[in-house]
Design an enzyme around this catalytic site. Structure first.
Site, short mmCIF file in Angstrom:
data_model
loop_
_atom_site.label_atom_id
_atom_site.label_comp_id
_atom_site.label_asym_id
_atom_site.label_seq_id
_atom_site.Cartn_x
_atom_site.Cartn_y
_atom_site.Cartn_z
N LYS A 3 -8.20 7.85 -2.83
CA LYS A 3 -6.98 7.87 -1.93
C LYS A 3 -7.60 9.86 -1.04
CE LYS A 3 -3.60 5.13 -1.77
NZ LYS A 3 -3.57 4.54 -0.85
N TYR B 242 -10.17 7.58 1.27
CA TYR B 242 -10.42 7.35 2.03
C TYR B 242 -9.06 8.34 2.12
CZ TYR B 242 -10.45 2.18 1.07
OH TYR B 242 -10.61 0.99 1.04
N ARG C 118 -7.09 3.30 -8.91
CA ARG C 118 -8.52 3.07 -8.70
C ARG C 118 -9.52 4.46 -8.68
NH1 ARG C 118 -8.08 0.97 -2.96
NH2 ARG C 118 -6.40 2.51 -2.81
N ASP D 124 1.71 -2.45 5.54
CA ASP D 124 1.65 -1.13 5.13
C ASP D 124 1.51 -0.69 7.02
OD1 ASP D 124 -0.53 -3.00 5.96
OD2 ASP D 124 -2.49 -1.16 5.17
N GLU E 131 -12.03 4.68 6.36
CA GLU E 131 -11.31 3.38 7.10
C GLU E 131 -11.65 3.50 8.69
OE1 GLU E 131 -9.76 6.18 5.90
OE2 GLU E 131 -9.10 7.74 7.64
N HIS F 92 -7.15 8.76 5.57
CA HIS F 92 -5.37 8.22 6.92
C HIS F 92 -4.79 9.01 7.96
CE1 HIS F 92 -5.93 3.81 6.23
NE2 HIS F 92 -6.02 4.20 5.05
#
Ligand SMILES: NC(=O)c1ccc[n+]([C@@H]2O[C@H](COP(=O)([O-])OP(=O)(O)OC[C@H]3O[C@@H](n4cnc5c(N)ncnc54)[C@H](O)[C@@H]3O)[C@@H](O)[C@H]2O)c1
Length: 372
Positions: free
Chosen positions: A75, A94, A15, A270, A118, A96
């Protein structure tokens, strides 16, 4: 504002953070867009597509990071990328952070301001920048599950829609949230006989109101699950308990009660997976068999359809990206509490409570930071 988009370097990530359409909107508002050469190729966007809308192509990620006021990615930044972040730079991607202390410390040390896709919220209590990927994974689940059901791939050799005179496949979807609803819609569209299980009565009411004629729904209990999986050709795991590992809803012992060659698609992999026998797989080697039952457990399903995923993500991030570029992060976050909910790191301070709790780091209130 100078907006930079580097090529993703995480393995198997195709992506890209900005589509040419998003770049065009930013350029039209007077911003400068800088794209690393080849950044869009994995999603089918060549350099010319960006140049045509007024973006500038540069040769290296170093140039993108050195020039841009805001970095837009997909990412979390990898170690080499984190070294290139600088004080005052805005990162929108993102992240995380909760399970990733190394990244968190690097972001704090860089002095950058980081807004995580997120944790951006919406007025319905949803997560609008996670939802598009759940939609993709949900719609993909019956597609990969039906491929796995084929005899040559180890499955029962059952066609989703059956044919005249032969009944359809039976599909059970556990969890009727974003993933589950989209999975059920596609499975029903393929002609399968679909039942969705959920623990939330309001959600079951919604599913009944909207999709009542197309698929069935049932309250999720261990007993209901045990009964339904005995006749299922495919079970799709789509549960989520926010902030927790996925509950194990099918044990290894129960596999022997299922039909040989039935398929488990664990989208919740996940979060650790919702079947006891699930272990994460990759697109290169997506399926395996346990006790005669086929498992598909790819942790980044949207990567299989990078182009659709890039465009879906870009549609969701673009309004926020434009607000950040037009107003600067502080004003944009002051004006929009949902964007403020995305603020995780600012100038060496952590601003997201759940991450601080998970990693034992002191947290500063985002409302304070944005007022300062
Ligand atoms: N593998 C991938 O590539 C991929 C991609 C996107 C999302 N996901 C994962 O898919 C999962 C689902 O995501 P979502 O966006 O649909 O979440 P969601 O919050 O929209 O839906 C989860 C649903 O699970 C239900 N639920 C919770 N416990 C249950 C139980 N015991 N039985 C039945 N239902 C139960 C909830 O009521 C809710 O409706 C998450 O783990 C998410 O991380 C994986």
């Amino acid at each position: 504002m100078k907006i930079g988009c580097p090529k993703e370097i995480k393995p198997q990530e195709f992506r890209v953070g900005m589509t040419p359409n998003a770049a065009q909107e930013a350029v039209a508002r007077g911003h400068e867009v800088i794209i690393e050469t080849g950044a869009g190729l994995g999603s089918g966007f060549d350099n010319d597509a960006y140049v045509a809308v007024g973006a500038r192509i540069v040769d290296t990620a170093e140039e993108v990071f050195a020039t841009a006021d805001m970095i837009v990615k997909v990412k979390e930044p990898q170690a080499v990328e984190r070294k290139m972040l600088r004080e005052g730079q805005l990162l929108f991607t993102y992240l995380h952070l909760a399970p990733d202390p190394e990244q968190t410390h690097d972001l704090l040390a860089s002095g950058c301001t980081a807004i995580a896709y997120e944790t951006v919220t919406d007025s319905n209590g949803g997560l609008p920048l996670l939802a598009p990927m759940s939609e993709v994974a949900g719609r993909l689940a019956p597609q990969v599950g039906s491929w796995t059901l084929q005899k040559a791939n180890g499955g029962r050799g059952v066609l989703m829609g059956g044919v005249p005179g032969v009944g359809p496949a039976k599909v059970v979807v556990i969890g009727g949230g974003v993933v589950g609803t989209h999975a059920a819609q596609v499975a029903a569209g393929m002609g399968a006989d679909v039942t969705v299980l959920d623990r939330s009565l309001p959600r079951l009411r919604y599913l009944d109101d909207v999709f009542g004629g197309r698929f069935k729904n049932q309250y999720s209990t261990a007993g209901a699950t045990a009964e339904l999986i005995q006749s299922a050709d495919m079970v799709i795991g789509a549960v989520l308990i926010p902030g927790a590992a996925a509950p194990k809803l099918i044990t290894r012992e129960q596999l022997s009660t299922m039909k040989p060659g039935a398929v488990l698609v664990d989208v919740a992999i996940d979060q650790g997976g919702c079947f006891e026998t699930s272990k994460a797989t990759t697109h290169a080697d997506p399926i395996y068999e346990v006790d005669g039952i086929m498992h598909y457990c790819v942790a980044n399903m949207p990567g299989a359809v990078a182009r659709t995923s890039t465009i879906a993500l870009g549609n969701a991030t673009m309004p926020f990206m434009l607000a950040l570029a037009d107003k600067g992060w502080k004003q944009a976050c002051q004006d929009d509490p949902h964007l403020l909910a995305g603020l995780n790191v600012h100038a060496g301070q952590l601003t997201y409570y759940a991450v601080g709790k998970a990693l034992g780091i002191d947290v500063v209130s985002p409302a304070m930071v944005v007022k300062a």
